[in-house]
Design a protein around this motif. Structure first.
Motif, PDB file in Angstrom:
ATOM      1  N   ASN A  46     -10.203   3.512  -7.649  1.00 31.51           N
ATOM      2  CA  ASN A  46      -9.703   4.885  -7.643  1.00 31.51           C
ATOM      3  C   ASN A  46      -9.174   5.175  -9.042  1.00 31.51           C
ATOM      4  O   ASN A  46      -8.105   4.706  -9.417  1.00 31.51           O
ATOM      5  CB  ASN A  46      -8.612   5.107  -6.606  1.00 31.51           C
ATOM      6  N   SER A  48      -9.149   8.417 -10.124  1.00 32.19           N
ATOM      7  CA  SER A  48      -8.973   9.866 -10.131  1.00 32.19           C
ATOM      8  C   SER A  48      -7.511  10.256 -10.209  1.00 32.19           C
ATOM      9  O   SER A  48      -7.203  11.426 -10.365  1.00 32.19           O
ATOM     10  CB  SER A  48      -9.610  10.487  -8.886  1.00 32.19           C
ATOM     11  N   LYS A  49      -6.607   9.286 -10.068  1.00 30.42           N
ATOM     12  CA  LYS A  49      -5.184   9.584 -10.188  1.00 30.42           C
ATOM     13  C   LYS A  49      -4.444   8.328 -10.605  1.00 30.42           C
ATOM     14  O   LYS A  49      -4.992   7.230 -10.551  1.00 30.42           O
ATOM     15  CB  LYS A  49      -4.619  10.138  -8.887  1.00 30.42           C
ATOM     16  N   TYR A  50      -3.212   8.524 -11.014  1.00 36.04           N
ATOM     17  CA  TYR A  50      -2.359   7.405 -11.394  1.00 36.04           C
ATOM     18  C   TYR A  50      -1.474   6.984 -10.237  1.00 36.04           C
ATOM     19  O   TYR A  50      -1.070   7.802  -9.418  1.00 36.04           O
ATOM     20  CB  TYR A  50      -1.448   7.790 -12.559  1.00 36.04           C
ATOM     21  N   PHE A  51      -1.156   5.695 -10.195  1.00 35.56           N
ATOM     22  CA  PHE A  51      -0.276   5.106  -9.205  1.00 35.56           C
ATOM     23  C   PHE A  51       0.790   4.278  -9.920  1.00 35.56           C
ATOM     24  O   PHE A  51       0.494   3.671 -10.946  1.00 35.56           O
ATOM     25  CB  PHE A  51      -1.048   4.115  -8.310  1.00 35.56           C
ATOM     26  N   GLU A  55       2.711   1.599  -5.518  1.00 36.32           N
ATOM     27  CA  GLU A  55       1.773   2.494  -4.842  1.00 36.32           C
ATOM     28  C   GLU A  55       0.354   1.914  -4.880  1.00 36.32           C
ATOM     29  O   GLU A  55      -0.372   1.964  -3.887  1.00 36.32           O
ATOM     30  CB  GLU A  55       1.775   3.873  -5.496  1.00 36.32           C
ATOM     31  N   ASP A  59      -1.840   0.789  -1.680  1.00 41.86           N
ATOM     32  CA  ASP A  59      -3.154   1.386  -1.436  1.00 41.86           C
ATOM     33  C   ASP A  59      -4.189   0.294  -1.196  1.00 41.86           C
ATOM     34  O   ASP A  59      -4.976   0.368  -0.253  1.00 41.86           O
ATOM     35  CB  ASP A  59      -3.561   2.282  -2.612  1.00 41.86           C
ATOM     36  N   ASP A  91     -11.747   9.147 -14.632  1.00 36.67           N
ATOM     37  CA  ASP A  91     -10.726  10.015 -15.216  1.00 36.67           C
ATOM     38  C   ASP A  91      -9.707   9.209 -16.013  1.00 36.67           C
ATOM     39  O   ASP A  91      -9.218   9.660 -17.032  1.00 36.67           O
ATOM     40  CB  ASP A  91      -9.991  10.794 -14.123  1.00 36.67           C
ATOM     41  N   TYR A  92      -9.353   8.049 -15.517  1.00 34.47           N
ATOM     42  CA  TYR A  92      -8.335   7.210 -16.166  1.00 34.47           C
ATOM     43  C   TYR A  92      -8.942   5.864 -16.509  1.00 34.47           C
ATOM     44  O   TYR A  92      -9.815   5.374 -15.811  1.00 34.47           O
ATOM     45  CB  TYR A  92      -7.124   7.025 -15.239  1.00 34.47           C
ATOM     46  N   GLN A 158       2.279   4.544 -14.768  1.00 39.59           N
ATOM     47  CA  GLN A 158       1.285   4.870 -13.743  1.00 39.59           C
ATOM     48  C   GLN A 158      -0.103   4.613 -14.293  1.00 39.59           C
ATOM     49  O   GLN A 158      -0.441   5.038 -15.399  1.00 39.59           O
ATOM     50  CB  GLN A 158       1.433   6.306 -13.294  1.00 39.59           C
ATOM     51  N   ASN A 159      -0.889   3.865 -13.520  1.00 39.76           N
ATOM     52  CA  ASN A 159      -2.253   3.501 -13.881  1.00 39.76           C
ATOM     53  C   ASN A 159      -3.174   3.715 -12.690  1.00 39.76           C
ATOM     54  O   ASN A 159      -2.710   3.890 -11.561  1.00 39.76           O
ATOM     55  CB  ASN A 159      -2.320   2.024 -14.295  1.00 39.76           C
ATOM     56  N   ALA A 160      -4.467   3.653 -12.934  1.00 44.01           N
ATOM     57  CA  ALA A 160      -5.455   3.700 -11.857  1.00 44.01           C
ATOM     58  C   ALA A 160      -5.513   2.326 -11.190  1.00 44.01           C
ATOM     59  O   ALA A 160      -4.774   1.419 -11.569  1.00 44.01           O
ATOM     60  CB  ALA A 160      -6.810   4.088 -12.437  1.00 44.01           C
TER      61      ALA A 160
END
Length: 164
Positions: A46, A48-51, A55, A59, A91-92, A158-160
Motif C-alpha cells: 500500500n 497510496s498513503k502514509y502510516f 498503523e 494493517d 505514490d510514496y 509516516q511511510n508506506a
C-alpha cells in the motif's frame, strides 16, 4: 484537413495538461493497495498513503502478515528492484520495515528477534542521535536515483507499507 489539425492540437494539449497535473495511467492494485508477486513471493503493498509504524504493523497483521524484513540481502535486492521498476505507479517511496533499534547500537528484526548485522544505509543515514529517547525504526527508500535504509522515529514518521 482542418479536423485533423484540431484533433492533433487537442491531443497535444491533453498530453501537456497530463504532464503538468501529474495525471497518468496507474496500476490500481498498487495505487489503492493490493497483492503483488515479487520474485516468486506474494506481498501486500500500500503505497497510496502514509502510516505510522504502529498503523502499518496493524494493517499487515489484519491480513495475517508482517511488515517486510530483509534477513537475506537477495530479498532486499528483489524488493528494491521491484519498487524502482514500479516507481511511477507508487505514490510514496518510503516503506516501513519490521525492525527497531533496541538500544543505542543494537537493531533487531521484530518477527524473528534476530540481530541485524548488515545494513544498507541510504546516503546520509543513519541520521538520528544514538541516545535519542524516541523509539527508532527502520524504513527504506527506493527510487531509481536513490535507495537504501533509513532510521525514522516510529511514532511520528509516516511511510508506506509492504507486508510479507
Amino acid at each position: 484537413m482542418t479536423n485533423k489539425l484540431i484533433f492533433g492540437a487537442v491531443l497535444i494539449l491533453a498530453s501537456f495538461s497530463c504532464a503538468i497535473f501529474g495525471a497518468s495511467v496507474r496500476n490500481p492494485s498498487l495505487f489503492l493497495g493490493g497483492y503483488v508477486d515479487i520474485d516468486g513471493q506474494q506481498y501486500y503493498v500500500n503505497a497510496s498513503k502514509y502510516f505510522t509504524k504502529d498503523e502499518a504493523r496493524a494493517d499487515c497483521q489484519s491480513r495475517n502478515m508482517e511488515l517486510i524484513s530483509f534477513e537475506e540481502k537477495t530479498k532486499y535486492d528483489a524488493i528494491n528492484l521491484w519498487a524502482q521498476q514500479n516507481q511511477n505507479e507508487l505514490d510514496y517511496h518510503w516503506f516501513w520495515m519490521g525492525a527497531e533499534r533496541v538500544n543505542t547500537t543494537d537493531w533487531r528484526w521484530e518477527v524473528s528477534g534476530k540481530r541485524i548485522k548488515d545494513f544498507y544505509w541510504a546516503d546520509a543515514e543513519p541520521n538520528l542521535a544514538a541516545d535519542d529517547n524516541d523509539t527508532i525504526c527502520l524504513s527504506f527508500v527506493s527510487y531509481s536515483f536513490a535507495s537504501g535504509w533509513c532510521d525514522d522515529i516510529c511514532d511520528t514518521t509516516q511511510n508506506a507499507l509492504i507486508c510479507q
